[in-house]
Write a protein that holds these residues in place. Sequence first.
Motif, PDB file in Angstrom:
ATOM      1  N   SER A  25       1.095 -27.923  25.198  1.00 27.21           N
ATOM      2  CA  SER A  25       1.691 -29.196  24.799  1.00 27.21           C
ATOM      3  C   SER A  25       0.824 -30.348  25.309  1.00 27.21           C
ATOM      4  CB  SER A  25       3.102 -29.331  25.368  1.00 27.21           C
ATOM      5  OG  SER A  25       3.054 -29.480  26.771  1.00 27.21           O
ATOM      6  N   ARG A  26       0.918 -31.482  24.628  1.00 28.09           N
ATOM      7  CA  ARG A  26       0.178 -32.666  25.085  1.00 28.09           C
ATOM      8  C   ARG A  26       0.598 -33.053  26.499  1.00 28.09           C
ATOM      9  NH1 ARG A  26      -0.514 -37.057  20.252  1.00 28.09           N
ATOM     10  NH2 ARG A  26      -1.691 -35.717  18.855  1.00 28.09           N
ATOM     11  N   GLU A  27       1.888 -32.907  26.777  1.00 26.47           N
ATOM     12  CA  GLU A  27       2.402 -33.255  28.103  1.00 26.47           C
ATOM     13  C   GLU A  27       1.782 -32.365  29.183  1.00 26.47           C
ATOM     14  OE1 GLU A  27       4.416 -32.652  25.437  1.00 26.47           O
ATOM     15  OE2 GLU A  27       5.030 -34.719  25.038  1.00 26.47           O
TER      16      GLU A  27
END
Length: 56
Positions: free
Chosen positions: A35-37
Amino acid sequence: MCMEEDTRVREEIAVRMLKETLIPSAQIARWTGLSRERVHALALQTKRLEGRWPER
């Protein structure tokens, strides 16, 4: 390969890309399947470990 090991390997790849390239984290997230997070968190952690980001 189990799921935890697969994730760990993807995170190691992402950290290496963050350290050694100028590729944006969004692109690294797409390539690694993270995920980008998670990639953003790894980027912050990497910067702190290398002394490029002050501890708060």
